[in-house]
Design a protein around this motif. Structure first.
Motif, PDB file in Angstrom:
ATOM      1  N   TYR A 191       0.773  -1.029   0.079  1.00 57.89           N
ATOM      2  CA  TYR A 191      -0.031  -0.076   0.087  1.00 57.89           C
ATOM      3  C   TYR A 191       0.893   1.226  -0.182  1.00 57.89           C
ATOM      4  N   ARG A 228      -8.474   3.604   5.686  1.00 63.92           N
ATOM      5  CA  ARG A 228      -7.266   4.411   5.917  1.00 63.92           C
ATOM      6  C   ARG A 228      -7.600   5.557   6.764  1.00 63.92           C
ATOM      7  N   THR A 239      -5.538  -0.546   6.269  1.00 64.34           N
ATOM      8  CA  THR A 239      -4.291  -0.459   5.580  1.00 64.34           C
ATOM      9  C   THR A 239      -3.171  -0.222   6.272  1.00 64.34           C
ATOM     10  N   THR A 274      -0.619  -5.184   3.052  1.00 64.68           N
ATOM     11  CA  THR A 274      -1.173  -6.067   2.112  1.00 64.68           C
ATOM     12  C   THR A 274      -1.391  -7.820   2.527  1.00 64.68           C
ATOM     13  N   HIS A 299      -1.176  -2.273  -8.506  1.00 65.75           N
ATOM     14  CA  HIS A 299      -1.818  -0.931  -8.174  1.00 65.75           C
ATOM     15  C   HIS A 299      -2.873  -0.568  -9.218  1.00 65.75           C
TER      16      HIS A 299
END
Length: 327
Positions: A14, A227, A168, A172, A48
């Motif tokens: 991330y 997040r 987050t 990951t 991504h």
């Protein structure tokens, strides 16, 4: 002006994804390579997926040792091993996003001296540095909440902190507490009173207020959102709320991204930005400090780019003027 050539080591997480997003849109950088042995040959936007249409760059297993800036987005402990096995030119500046070099005891590595990269604390040193240890995400939110008190010798009692981070913050890799079915409609604490970022926080407090002997009691929590960090901190404080606000606004008057609000604050004000927003309340003899950041930006990749800007004499806000995901 020739653009800076940038390399990223460890490109699949991330933090790396956000760093890539920032750097491909930064007016003074060219992303030279993104190193990932597990993804070499794959398009970056395959991993991504928010970057589809933004870059056709591929992950690589090759390293250009002549880049101007190297960002290390590796797991904790892996930056040291990587630098032991790879060399870069004398002009290459390194910004490490792991915890390998944050503490004074670990800041010197094979002739390299890492500066702790919290601009609100060490801006002048960052401007002169070749090697930066980027702060941790919780550490950033919590230090920014108490720096003005420590700088004025006003931390004379225990500090109590309750803070919650989004999913987050766990990275990951899947674990029992990161699956959607566990996180959804759920809440829990972890690493109570012994979170690894306490080392950074205590180090900074004692740098500013060497007489500090009290406890910093930190309760980290996992939240049911993607997040951001929302932290509430309180400690005894004898001054008035007006005194506290004046103190904080004076300390952060030249801070590019740290704002003291006169209103109550909430998480969505900072998500997708490099801001830290702080609010203050007085309850009896206690000062309540609320601070909130995006853990992937001000708590990681945004701060890394902010440090790069300072190191090269760019505007501190270059490439970081982002709008919050307010709605």
């Amino acid at each position: 002006m020739k653009k800076l050539e940038i390399g990223i080591i460890g490109g699949a997480g991330y933090t790396a994804g956000e760093l890539i997003r920032l750097l491909i849109n930064h007016p003074k950088t060219n992303l030279n390579f993104v190193f990932s042995t597990s993804n070499a040959g794959n398009k970056i936007h395959k991993i991504h997926q928010d970057l589809i249409g933004s870059t056709d760059l591929e992950f690589t297993s090759n390293i250009n040792s002549e880049v101007d800036v190297l960002f290390l987005c590796l797991g904790h402990g892996n930056s040291t091993a990587f630098l032991e096995n790879n060399t870069f030119s004398d002009h290459t500046k390194i910004i490490d996003l792991s915890n390998d070099f944050r503490l004074v005891a670990n800041k010197n590595f094979e002739g390299k001296e890492f500066v702790y990269g919290l601009p609100e604390l060490n801006k002048d040193a960052i401007k002169q540095a070749n090697y930066i240890a980027n702060p941790g995400c919780f550490a950033t939110a919590l230090q920014l909440a108490i720096l003005p008190l420590a700088a004025n010798g006003l931390l004379t009692n225990d500090v109590h902190i309750n803070a919650v981070t989004g999913a987050t913050g766990a990275g990951t890799s899947l674990s029992a507490t990161t699956h959607f079915t566990w996180r959804d409609n759920n809440f829990s604490h972890y690493k109570a009173f012994n979170h690894q970022h306490l080392g950074e926080i205590n180090q900074t407090v004692k740098q500013l207020q060497s007489s500090f002997k009290s406890e910093i009691n930190f309760m980290p929590n996992r939240g049911d959102f993607s997040r951001g960090i929302f932290a509430t901190t309180y400690t005894k404080y004898e001054g008035s709320i007006d005194d506290a606000k004046a103190l904080y606004k004076a300390y952060y008057k030249d801070a590019a991204f740290t704002i003291v609000s006169d209103e109550s604050i909430f998480l969505k004000q900072v998500v997708n930005t490099n801001k830290c927003i702080i609010s203050l309340e007085k309850h009896g003899n206690k000062l309540l400090i609320t601070s909130t950041i995006d853990n992937l930006l001000k708590g990681a990749s945004g701060a890394a780019v902010q440090n790069m800007n300072l190191m090269f004499g760019f505007e501190e806000t270059e490439g970081l003027e982002l709008k919050a995901n307010y709605f």
